[in-house]
Design a protein around this motif. Structure first.
Motif, mmCIF file in Angstrom:
data_model
loop_
_atom_site.group_PDB
_atom_site.id
_atom_site.type_symbol
_atom_site.label_atom_id
_atom_site.label_comp_id
_atom_site.label_asym_id
_atom_site.label_seq_id
_atom_site.Cartn_x
_atom_site.Cartn_y
_atom_site.Cartn_z
ATOM 1 N N ALA A 150 0.828 -1.208 0.000
ATOM 2 C CA ALA A 150 0.000 0.000 0.000
ATOM 3 C C ALA A 150 0.861 1.257 0.000
ATOM 4 C CB ALA A 150 -0.932 -0.005 1.211
ATOM 5 N N GLU A 151 1.916 1.263 0.780
ATOM 6 C CA GLU A 151 2.802 2.430 0.831
ATOM 7 C C GLU A 151 3.494 2.645 -0.509
ATOM 8 O OE1 GLU A 151 3.105 4.808 2.945
ATOM 9 O OE2 GLU A 151 1.710 3.913 4.376
ATOM 10 N N ARG A 152 3.897 1.565 -1.151
ATOM 11 C CA ARG A 152 4.527 1.701 -2.470
ATOM 12 C C ARG A 152 3.539 2.246 -3.490
ATOM 13 N NH1 ARG A 152 7.272 -3.158 -0.976
ATOM 14 N NH2 ARG A 152 5.720 -4.461 -2.045
ATOM 15 N N LEU A 153 2.284 1.802 -3.388
ATOM 16 C CA LEU A 153 1.269 2.301 -4.314
ATOM 17 C C LEU A 153 1.001 3.779 -4.074
ATOM 18 C CD1 LEU A 153 -0.841 1.919 -6.492
ATOM 19 C CD2 LEU A 153 -2.419 1.045 -4.748
ATOM 20 N N VAL A 154 0.894 4.194 -2.818
ATOM 21 C CA VAL A 154 0.693 5.607 -2.494
ATOM 22 C C VAL A 154 1.823 6.452 -3.082
ATOM 23 C CG1 VAL A 154 0.768 7.297 -0.612
ATOM 24 C CG2 VAL A 154 -0.721 5.297 -0.430
ATOM 25 N N ALA A 155 3.052 5.997 -2.903
ATOM 26 C CA ALA A 155 4.215 6.734 -3.423
ATOM 27 C C ALA A 155 4.160 6.826 -4.942
ATOM 28 C CB ALA A 155 5.501 6.062 -2.974
ATOM 29 N N ARG A 156 3.771 5.743 -5.590
ATOM 30 C CA ARG A 156 3.700 5.744 -7.054
ATOM 31 C C ARG A 156 2.641 6.711 -7.563
ATOM 32 N NH1 ARG A 156 0.914 0.937 -9.933
ATOM 33 N NH2 ARG A 156 -0.683 2.510 -10.307
ATOM 34 N N ILE A 157 1.449 6.681 -6.955
ATOM 35 C CA ILE A 157 0.379 7.588 -7.380
ATOM 36 C C ILE A 157 0.806 9.043 -7.194
ATOM 37 C CG2 ILE A 157 -2.003 8.340 -6.973
ATOM 38 C CD1 ILE A 157 -2.582 5.507 -5.936
ATOM 39 N N GLN A 158 1.393 9.346 -6.047
ATOM 40 C CA GLN A 158 1.815 10.718 -5.764
ATOM 41 C C GLN A 158 2.881 11.186 -6.744
ATOM 42 O OE1 GLN A 158 2.817 10.340 -1.590
ATOM 43 N NE2 GLN A 158 0.793 11.039 -0.939
ATOM 44 N N GLN A 159 3.799 10.311 -7.098
ATOM 45 C CA GLN A 159 4.837 10.663 -8.073
ATOM 46 C C GLN A 159 4.227 10.939 -9.440
ATOM 47 O OE1 GLN A 159 7.511 7.337 -7.867
ATOM 48 N NE2 GLN A 159 8.406 7.977 -5.921
ATOM 49 N N GLU A 160 3.273 10.098 -9.847
ATOM 50 C CA GLU A 160 2.635 10.286 -11.153
ATOM 51 C C GLU A 160 1.831 11.581 -11.189
ATOM 52 O OE1 GLU A 160 2.098 5.511 -12.210
ATOM 53 O OE2 GLU A 160 0.362 6.722 -11.620
ATOM 54 N N VAL A 161 1.109 11.874 -10.111
ATOM 55 C CA VAL A 161 0.339 13.120 -10.037
ATOM 56 C C VAL A 161 1.272 14.321 -10.078
ATOM 57 C CG1 VAL A 161 -1.115 14.550 -8.545
ATOM 58 C CG2 VAL A 161 -1.662 12.130 -8.867
ATOM 59 N N TYR A 162 2.376 14.239 -9.335
ATOM 60 C CA TYR A 162 3.329 15.352 -9.296
ATOM 61 C C TYR A 162 3.894 15.639 -10.687
ATOM 62 C CZ TYR A 162 7.426 18.154 -8.168
ATOM 63 O OH TYR A 162 8.363 19.147 -8.123
ATOM 64 N N ALA A 163 4.161 14.587 -11.449
ATOM 65 C CA ALA A 163 4.717 14.767 -12.792
ATOM 66 C C ALA A 163 3.736 15.522 -13.688
ATOM 67 C CB ALA A 163 5.068 13.413 -13.396
ATOM 68 N N VAL A 164 2.460 15.167 -13.615
ATOM 69 C CA VAL A 164 1.457 15.845 -14.440
ATOM 70 C C VAL A 164 1.213 17.266 -13.931
ATOM 71 C CG1 VAL A 164 -0.912 15.775 -15.298
ATOM 72 C CG2 VAL A 164 0.353 13.639 -14.983
ATOM 73 N N GLU A 165 1.165 17.403 -12.617
ATOM 74 C CA GLU A 165 0.945 18.723 -12.024
ATOM 75 C C GLU A 165 2.087 19.674 -12.379
ATOM 76 O OE1 GLU A 165 -0.338 20.595 -7.674
ATOM 77 O OE2 GLU A 165 0.449 18.558 -7.816
ATOM 78 N N SER A 166 3.293 19.183 -12.416
ATOM 79 C CA SER A 166 4.449 20.012 -12.789
ATOM 80 C C SER A 166 4.318 20.497 -14.223
ATOM 81 C CB SER A 166 5.745 19.214 -12.613
ATOM 82 O OG SER A 166 5.929 18.862 -11.256
ATOM 83 N N LYS A 167 3.802 19.640 -15.068
ATOM 84 C CA LYS A 167 3.571 20.030 -16.465
ATOM 85 C C LYS A 167 2.506 21.118 -16.540
ATOM 86 C CE LYS A 167 2.033 17.946 -20.835
ATOM 87 N NZ LYS A 167 1.610 16.675 -21.480
ATOM 88 N N ALA A 168 1.426 20.953 -15.746
ATOM 89 C CA ALA A 168 0.347 21.939 -15.744
ATOM 90 C C ALA A 168 0.808 23.288 -15.200
ATOM 91 C CB ALA A 168 -0.832 21.422 -14.915
ATOM 92 N N ALA A 169 1.810 23.274 -14.343
ATOM 93 C CA ALA A 169 2.304 24.515 -13.735
ATOM 94 C C ALA A 169 2.872 25.479 -14.769
ATOM 95 C CB ALA A 169 3.354 24.190 -12.680
ATOM 96 N N LYS A 170 3.154 24.979 -15.954
ATOM 97 C CA LYS A 170 3.682 25.839 -17.024
ATOM 98 C C LYS A 170 2.595 26.669 -17.698
ATOM 99 C CE LYS A 170 7.257 22.377 -18.004
ATOM 100 N NZ LYS A 170 7.791 21.412 -19.015
ATOM 101 N N ALA A 171 1.341 26.378 -17.377
ATOM 102 C CA ALA A 171 0.235 27.119 -17.990
ATOM 103 C C ALA A 171 0.252 28.576 -17.552
ATOM 104 C CB ALA A 171 -1.093 26.477 -17.612
ATOM 105 N N THR A 172 -0.086 29.450 -18.455
ATOM 106 C CA THR A 172 -0.074 30.890 -18.161
ATOM 107 C C THR A 172 -1.462 31.418 -17.800
ATOM 108 O OG1 THR A 172 -0.341 31.369 -20.520
ATOM 109 C CG2 THR A 172 1.911 31.294 -19.651
ATOM 110 N N THR A 173 -2.478 30.567 -17.922
ATOM 111 C CA THR A 173 -3.848 30.976 -17.587
ATOM 112 C C THR A 173 -4.472 29.950 -16.640
ATOM 113 O OG1 THR A 173 -4.787 29.805 -19.496
ATOM 114 C CG2 THR A 173 -4.150 32.118 -19.808
ATOM 115 N N ARG A 174 -5.539 30.394 -15.958
ATOM 116 C CA ARG A 174 -6.324 29.492 -15.095
ATOM 117 C C ARG A 174 -7.793 29.689 -15.465
ATOM 118 N NH1 ARG A 174 -3.521 27.494 -10.377
ATOM 119 N NH2 ARG A 174 -5.567 26.983 -9.526
ATOM 120 N N PRO A 175 -8.287 28.974 -16.488
ATOM 121 C CA PRO A 175 -9.655 29.188 -16.954
ATOM 122 C C PRO A 175 -10.692 28.736 -15.922
ATOM 123 C CG PRO A 175 -8.712 27.250 -17.989
ATOM 124 C CD PRO A 175 -7.589 27.929 -17.256
#
Length: 291
Positions: A150-175
């Protein structure tokens, strides 16, 4: 010599824990506040929530499933399992016939009462907020005796979310965003897990927090807020302009409607291991230039 025995004890303990054979019986509190005593790690499990089915399989426990709800369809292996109904039409007889040692149910409805009368143990879970995803994963790990998985799964999900969130952080607008679950209309508040995904995707949810995580709202609220983007998880996009006052919404005039059904709807609607893929869909909808 003492050190060798200590090392051997620790290794055996870790192996037993991985197999779900250690520290039973154990008593856990489910999300209905009930104390549930498990005499041993459950080996014949029925799940009534698709997100739970996916979570158990992501912890390499698919082999313990003997039945699932009608909507559980991922991973591929669960499609071959017996179906036992859903939230609105649970088939108690089918569940009992599978001789489960545990049925994992939603906190909503009173299925746990019927199961108790039938002599079948149940464990109720709630997954409505983003934090619930990780809390529930850890709780299920304790139920199954698979805490490390369970702990490994939590870490994996959080890492995957962080990767996508970091990509979204490059957006210049918040619609501004209106997210509709069904045309009643039911929607999502900022504190729901989908509401958090909207924020992580750099969108602004138009639904006020005080209405709750999954409120039914007045269509006039959407007209008042005039969102730049509409996200639907039902096949009703063509009907939106026919709603009173909606034809003038910015999202409709500018054709900024993202409709997700089928597998894409599952990625967005299930608070489980694939939540990062749902987040990626929202980033692609809100910020097409970041795809």
């Amino acid at each position: 010599m003492k050190r060798w025995f200590l090392w051997l004890f620790l290794v055996l303990g870790l192996q037993l824990s991985a197999l779900g054979l250690a520290q039973y019986p154990r008593t856990l509190t489910d999300d209905l506040g009930r104390s549930v005593t498990l005499k041993a790690a459950p080996q014949r499990i029925v799940t009534l929530l698709p997100s739970v089915t996916e979570t158990l399989c992501a912890m390499n426990a698919c082999g313990r499933l003997v039945g699932v709800d009608d909507f559980s369809d991922f991973p591929e292996a669960v499609k071959r399992l017996p179906k036992v109904g859903g939230y609105f039409n649970p088939n108690l007889e089918a569940m009992v016939a599978l001789k489960p040692d545990l049925v994992i149910v939603s906190i909503y409805g009173k299925l746990h009462e019927s199961l108790e009368k039938a002599g079948v143990a149940s464990f109720a879970v709630r997954a409505e907020t983003y934090d619930d995803i990780f809390r529930t994963t850890r709780l299920l790990g304790r139920v199954l005796g698979l805490e490390s998985q369970a702990e490994r799964l939590v870490a994996r999900i959080q890492q995957e979310v962080y990767a996508v969130e970091s990509k979204a952080a490059k957006a210049t607008t918040r619609p501004t965003v209106y997210y509709e679950i069904d045309p009643t209309p039911y929607t999502v508040g900022p504190d729901s897990f989908i509401g958090v995904l909207i924020a992580k995707a750099r969108g602004q949810n138009i639904v006020p927090r005080e209405l709750g995580p999954f409120p039914q709202i007045s269509p006039e609220l959407v007209v008042q807020k005039n969102p730049a983007i509409i996200v639907l998880t039902h096949p009703g996009a063509a009907d939106l302009p026919r709603r009173a006052g909606w034809s003038n919404l910015a999202a409709i005039r500018n054709k900024r409607i993202c409709a997700y059904t089928g597998e894409q709807d599952n990625l967005l609607s299930r608070p489980g291991p694939r939540v990062a893929q749902g987040l990626q869909l929202l980033v692609g909808c809100f910020h097409p230039d970041l795809r």
